[in-house]
Write an enzyme that holds these catalytic residues in place. Sequence first.
Site, PDB file in Angstrom:
ATOM      1  N   SER A   1      14.737  68.594  57.120  1.00  0.00           N
ATOM      2  CA  SER A   1      15.260  68.732  55.755  1.00  0.00           C
ATOM      3  C   SER A   1      14.688  69.861  54.912  1.00  0.00           C
ATOM      4  CB  SER A   1      15.075  67.428  54.999  1.00  0.00           C
ATOM      5  OG  SER A   1      16.095  66.557  55.363  1.00  0.00           O
TER       6      SER A   1
ATOM      7  N   SER B   1      18.153  67.554  53.928  1.00  0.00           N
ATOM      8  CA  SER B   1      18.445  66.852  52.697  1.00  0.00           C
ATOM      9  C   SER B   1      17.953  67.571  51.441  1.00  0.00           C
ATOM     10  CB  SER B   1      17.816  65.460  52.748  1.00  0.00           C
ATOM     11  OG  SER B   1      16.402  65.565  52.801  1.00  0.00           O
TER      12      SER B   1
ATOM     13  N   LYS C   1      12.010  68.441  44.433  1.00  0.00           N
ATOM     14  CA  LYS C   1      12.982  67.501  45.012  1.00  0.00           C
ATOM     15  C   LYS C   1      12.824  66.145  44.336  1.00  0.00           C
ATOM     16  CE  LYS C   1      14.489  65.889  49.606  1.00  0.00           C
ATOM     17  NZ  LYS C   1      14.191  65.915  51.052  1.00  0.00           N
TER      18      LYS C   1
HETATM   19  N1  GLN Z   1      19.032  65.221  58.843  1.00  0.00           N
HETATM   20  C1  GLN Z   1      17.978  64.319  59.211  1.00  0.00           C
HETATM   21  C2  GLN Z   1      18.337  62.908  58.823  1.00  0.00           C
HETATM   22  O1  GLN Z   1      19.354  62.719  58.210  1.00  0.00           O
HETATM   23  C3  GLN Z   1      16.688  64.745  58.599  1.00  0.00           C
HETATM   24  C4  GLN Z   1      16.547  64.394  57.187  1.00  0.00           C
HETATM   25  C5  GLN Z   1      15.211  64.789  56.641  1.00  0.00           C
HETATM   26  O2  GLN Z   1      14.503  65.593  57.223  1.00  0.00           O
HETATM   27  N2  GLN Z   1      14.855  64.160  55.532  1.00  0.00           N
HETATM   28  O3  GLN Z   1      17.620  61.996  59.136  1.00  0.00           O
END
Ligand code: GLN
Length: 491
Positions: free
Chosen positions: A182, A158, A78
């Site tokens: 995410s 994400s 990532k």
């Molecule tokens: N969807 C969640 C957010 O937008 C989690 C994102 C993540 O785990 N990085 O904060």
Amino acid sequence: MIDLISLTLAQARDALRKKDFSATELVEAYLAALEKARALNAFVLEAPEHARAMARVSDDRLAKGEGGPLEGVPLGIKDLFCTEGVRTTACSHILDNFVPSYESTVTANLWRDGAVLLGKTNADEFAMGSSNETSYYGPVLSPWRRRGSTTKLVPGGSSGGSATAVAARLSAGAIGTDTGGSIRQPAAFCGIVGLKPTYGRCSRWGIVAFASSLDQAGPFGRTVRDCAILLRSMAGHDPKDTTCADLPVPNYEAAIGRSVKGMRIGIPKEYRMPGMAAEIEALWRRGADWLKDAGAELVEISLPMTKYALPAYYIVAPAEASSNLARYDGVRYGLRTAGRDIIEMYEQTRAAGFGKEVRRRIMIGTYVLSAGYYDAYYLRAQKVRTLIKRDFETAFAAGVDAILTPTTPSAAFALGEKSRADPIEMYLNDVFTVTVNMAGLPAISVPAGLDSQGLPLGLQLIGRPFAEETLFALGAAIEQAAGSFAPEKWW
Ligand code: GLN
């Protein structure tokens, strides 16, 4: 001739050791797959030269019988992990052309064990999102499609690029981060396995910070075993991260196939949300039955604070983000937009460099931390967080070994379906995953079936702190009952 990219990470690792093929051949097979899959936009940076050089080193080591546990295994990383000499952007315009002069601890651990960097995977900007639509480099497309349809679907977020890379056979495994879901949510949407380790299991050093008290790195694999192999290499004490636990790293792979007989599995009644899709409910019941058939005992439990997790998360996470992102000012890294004086330069740079969702989070975070609102919002959210954690502690103290829930309230949605209107629509996706980050617990998502449209759905298992082995054992039991799922190639 075997199709090298169809092998699981464990199979590739074993075959490399037996010299069935070379690390160079494996890397070339993946690089060719990457080139043909650009339509998916899973990678923001392909690193073919880097990959080939690393594969050559692996081949030398393998020839001498000196290979590490991941020797020659190609991975997608990532683009939130700093990689020395390799551009790292957090998928934000503000980090344009930032080339770190250091390596994150997690990736350093992977290279130490012989893994090969294929490239940096696409993600939501600064890991903020659930659909991979907030990336400065454009959305990732899911390799999955609804049966008989060409509608473009999101891979989840994400870490959507990492999940897509693994599901579409563009890398043997991948690494992501999970602040509120995410890793688990994109794993569920893409029909693969993803694990968020206990907070402190993996070092956060060298990972672009989103919400430091929630962020945790974790693996994606096509199988539970693949995730276990990756976690063993990623995890471990790091004096550079004071929140990183000084605990020995078990051989997680040994937990695969371990009996789950007698384990107590909690089924939290609060996760049976009103209006929950019948398919999700049925999947959840089926998963519980599989674990029962494997000898586990099911117990209904109560986690009464569940309904407050999402609102509390969307205060804590933006608060920490607003503080962490204060460092991007055009002075030290990435983009700089000139202004008449330094203040205007900051303002212009941040206005031009951050996308809409990131700006929204910074504004919410700044608001909830400001004098007058701090007690009403931030402090209260922290108290709620303590109560959420206590719910889990009570369940574990009563003898529950793990908790079974769906990973997401639905299968993957279409591109644009939830990002156009109300941001809350998107936030609701995290309803089953954020509680785990708030409590610092480990959780795994395992593919458990397809919905009526042919899209994958995942089940989540939540464990006690540092009980990742239990999750691997239980996850493997679900995997064995459910089978595995791969998208039909269209790209
Ligand atoms: N969807 C969640 C957010 O937008 C989690 C994102 C993540 O785990 N990085 O904060």
